[in-house]
Design an enzyme around this catalytic site. Structure first.
Site, PDB file in Angstrom:
ATOM      1  NE  ARG A  32     -13.464  22.335 -34.596  1.00  0.00           N
ATOM      2  CZ  ARG A  32     -12.624  21.847 -33.683  1.00  0.00           C
ATOM      3  NH1 ARG A  32     -11.548  21.188 -34.071  1.00  0.00           N
ATOM      4  NH2 ARG A  32     -12.859  21.992 -32.409  1.00  0.00           N
ATOM      5  CB  SER A  98     -20.720  22.451 -32.301  1.00  0.00           C
ATOM      6  OG  SER A  98     -19.887  22.283 -33.412  1.00  0.00           O
ATOM      7  CE  LYS A 127     -13.811  18.663 -27.911  1.00  0.00           C
ATOM      8  NZ  LYS A 127     -14.359  19.173 -29.159  1.00  0.00           N
TER       9      LYS A 127
END
Length: 182
Positions: A32, A98, A127
């Site tokens: 990622r 996800s 988040k």
């Protein structure tokens, strides 16, 4: 408990962490590295695939089916709102998704995902946490294997498993990769 390592070059020597993860039997590594161009991402992914060759660790590429295929990775990890899951499912062997809501989780299951990552379970920079209760609801609402992600530490890892997750993300810390051994 299953372990899912998500790379992050900003935390240090990603290949050193990858080698540690493979040596310790991490089940999956998600490459990622959103800021890398295609050529550099392909190069890194090929190195990670090579490091995992002959071991049980499977390698997925975040949101880049083209790079996953070119590098010989085992699969792709799709963000919510990413490539169409149903089409990706027909092209590559392993697909994770996800998810942040029960609806996204149900869509991942209906679309043929192999597993889902759900979270963030705890607050992370930028988040807001969905929490352990929502994780528990999610794991009861699907037959998919669900991994917890987001703000997980050695101190709260048992709570994530108790909420029904089959495993959790593992991210490296400044002192080296943190692999929760349970």
């Amino acid at each position: 408990m299953r372990r899912y390592y998500v790379t992050d070059r900003k935390q240090g020597d990603v290949m050193a962490y990858v080698r540690q993860a493979v040596a310790r039997g991490i089940e999956m590594i998600q490459v990622r590295e959103k800021d890398l161009d295609a050529r550099d991402l392909l190069s890194l992914t090929r190195a990670i695939v090579e490091a995992a060759r002959g071991r049980a660790t499977r390698v997925l590429v975040n949101d880049r089916l083209d790079v996953a295929l070119a590098a010989g990775a085992d699969g792709v990890h799709l963000p919510s709102g990413g490539l169409p899951l149903e089409k990706v499912r027909t092209i590559i062997g392993l697909v994770g998704v996800s998810t942040h809501t029960l609806d996204e989780l149900r869509n991942a299951e209906a679309g043929g995902a192999d597993f889902a990552v759900f979270g963030p379970i705890f607050d992370t920079p930028g988040k807001t946490a969905v929490g352990l209760e929502r994780l528990s609801e999610a794991t009861r609402a699907t037959d998919l294997q669900v991994y917890g992600i987001g703000g997980i530490t050695e101190e709260n890892a048992d709570d994530v498993i108790a909420a029904g997750a089959v495993g959790m993300e593992q991210r490296q810390a400044n002192a080296g990769i943190r692999l929760f051994q349970r």
